[in-house]
Scaffold this motif. Structure first.
Motif, short mmCIF file in Angstrom:
data_model
loop_
_atom_site.label_atom_id
_atom_site.label_comp_id
_atom_site.label_asym_id
_atom_site.label_seq_id
_atom_site.Cartn_x
_atom_site.Cartn_y
_atom_site.Cartn_z
N VAL A 47 0.98 -1.20 -0.13
CA VAL A 47 0.24 0.64 0.39
C VAL A 47 0.92 1.36 0.06
CG1 VAL A 47 -1.48 1.47 1.03
CG2 VAL A 47 -1.59 -0.97 1.66
N THR A 48 1.02 1.96 -1.26
CA THR A 48 1.21 3.81 -1.27
C THR A 48 -0.09 4.39 -0.28
OG1 THR A 48 2.50 2.49 -3.00
CG2 THR A 48 2.18 5.64 -2.87
N ILE A 49 1.16 5.36 0.51
CA ILE A 49 0.17 6.12 1.05
C ILE A 49 0.54 7.57 1.31
CG2 ILE A 49 -0.72 6.57 3.66
CD1 ILE A 49 -0.75 3.67 4.45
N SER A 50 0.36 8.29 1.19
CA SER A 50 0.01 9.99 1.52
C SER A 50 -0.16 10.68 2.58
CB SER A 50 -0.21 10.81 0.07
OG SER A 50 0.62 11.90 0.32
N SER A 51 1.28 11.75 3.06
CA SER A 51 0.23 12.29 4.33
C SER A 51 0.85 13.74 4.49
CB SER A 51 0.67 11.30 5.43
OG SER A 51 2.43 11.77 5.08
N GLN A 52 0.15 13.76 5.38
CA GLN A 52 0.89 15.87 5.79
C GLN A 52 1.97 16.27 5.06
OE1 GLN A 52 -0.25 15.69 9.72
NE2 GLN A 52 1.45 16.33 10.15
N SER A 53 3.49 14.98 5.27
CA SER A 53 4.87 15.18 5.21
C SER A 53 5.13 15.53 4.05
CB SER A 53 5.47 14.05 5.89
OG SER A 53 6.26 12.70 4.74
N GLY A 54 4.01 15.08 3.22
CA GLY A 54 4.07 15.13 1.80
C GLY A 54 5.00 13.74 1.13
N LYS A 55 5.38 13.05 1.59
CA LYS A 55 6.62 12.09 1.37
C LYS A 55 5.43 10.92 1.24
CE LYS A 55 11.38 13.14 3.58
NZ LYS A 55 11.95 12.58 4.55
N ASP A 56 5.61 10.01 0.38
CA ASP A 56 5.18 8.84 0.22
C ASP A 56 5.38 7.49 0.50
OD1 ASP A 56 2.95 10.36 -1.42
OD2 ASP A 56 3.36 9.17 -3.39
N ARG A 57 4.68 6.72 1.89
CA ARG A 57 5.32 5.83 2.72
C ARG A 57 4.78 4.41 1.99
NH1 ARG A 57 9.79 7.43 4.70
NH2 ARG A 57 9.83 9.45 6.25
N VAL A 58 5.97 3.44 1.83
CA VAL A 58 5.33 1.93 1.49
C VAL A 58 4.93 1.03 2.52
CG1 VAL A 58 5.41 0.46 -0.28
CG2 VAL A 58 6.17 2.78 -0.70
N VAL A 59 3.45 0.53 2.56
CA VAL A 59 3.07 -0.10 3.59
C VAL A 59 3.44 -2.04 3.29
CG1 VAL A 59 2.08 -0.70 5.55
CG2 VAL A 59 2.62 1.29 5.09
N GLU A 60 4.52 -2.43 3.73
CA GLU A 60 3.94 -4.35 3.28
C GLU A 60 3.39 -4.93 4.51
OE1 GLU A 60 8.28 -5.62 2.37
OE2 GLU A 60 8.54 -3.79 0.60
N MET A 61 2.50 -5.60 3.83
CA MET A 61 1.47 -6.36 4.76
C MET A 61 1.24 -7.95 4.22
SD MET A 61 -2.60 -5.62 6.41
CE MET A 61 -2.83 -6.49 4.20
N ASN A 62 1.52 -8.76 5.53
CA ASN A 62 1.12 -10.04 4.74
C ASN A 62 0.11 -9.94 5.94
OD1 ASN A 62 1.03 -12.42 5.73
ND2 ASN A 62 3.43 -13.04 6.22
N LYS A 63 -0.96 -10.83 4.73
CA LYS A 63 -2.08 -11.35 4.93
C LYS A 63 -2.48 -11.71 5.93
CE LYS A 63 -3.11 -10.51 0.47
NZ LYS A 63 -4.02 -10.88 -0.92
N SER A 64 -1.26 -13.25 5.66
CA SER A 64 -1.95 -14.24 6.68
C SER A 64 -1.71 -13.94 8.58
CB SER A 64 -0.83 -15.30 6.93
OG SER A 64 0.31 -14.47 6.39
N ASN A 65 -1.20 -13.08 9.08
CA ASN A 65 -0.93 -12.03 10.04
C ASN A 65 -1.21 -11.19 9.88
OD1 ASN A 65 1.56 -11.35 9.13
ND2 ASN A 65 2.72 -13.06 11.01
N MET A 66 -1.61 -10.26 9.38
CA MET A 66 -1.38 -8.54 9.26
C MET A 66 -0.66 -7.87 9.84
SD MET A 66 -4.83 -8.50 7.98
CE MET A 66 -5.12 -7.34 8.15
#
Length: 112
Positions: A47-66
């Motif tokens: 998942v790519t997330i944009s926030s107030q800092s202006g930097k995009d962050r990438v979150v990698e999530m393992n769907k089996s254990n969240m």
């Protein structure tokens, strides 16, 4: 306080100081995080997330254990889920923080 179940859960588990820091992350997730896009492959969701800092962050999530890893490395540094991870968990309809994120040393009942 927000009406989110994860905030209530953490208010009972975390010490006051750690809960205050967690609550800050929760508010930023609620007010400033925007999901820009996501992709899935096998058991991972990216998942790519944009926030107030202006930097995009990438979150990698393992769907089996969240379990999520964020490119900001806040969890690795402070032991508290960052607002990017909180936002991803919320979009996955996780009402509570998975226990894998609750470090024993931050619990109220931890013996020093």
């Amino acid at each position: 306080m927000t009406p989110w179940a994860m905030e209530k859960q953490c208010s009972v588990i975390y010490t006051h100081e750690v809960f205050s820091k967690f609550q800050e992350q929760l508010i930023v997730a609620r007010d400033y995080c925007i999901i820009k896009g996501f992709s899935e492959c096998e058991d991972m969701k990216i998942v790519t997330i944009s926030s107030q800092s202006g930097k995009d962050r990438v979150v990698e999530m393992n769907k089996s254990n969240m379990f999520c890893r964020c490119s900001c490395k806040f969890y690795e540094s402070y032991g508290i889920p960052c607002y990017h991870i909180i936002q991803v968990l919320r979009t996955e309809k996780q009402n509570e923080i998975p226990l894998v994120y609750i470090m024993k040393r931050w619990e109220k009942r931890c013996k020093r």
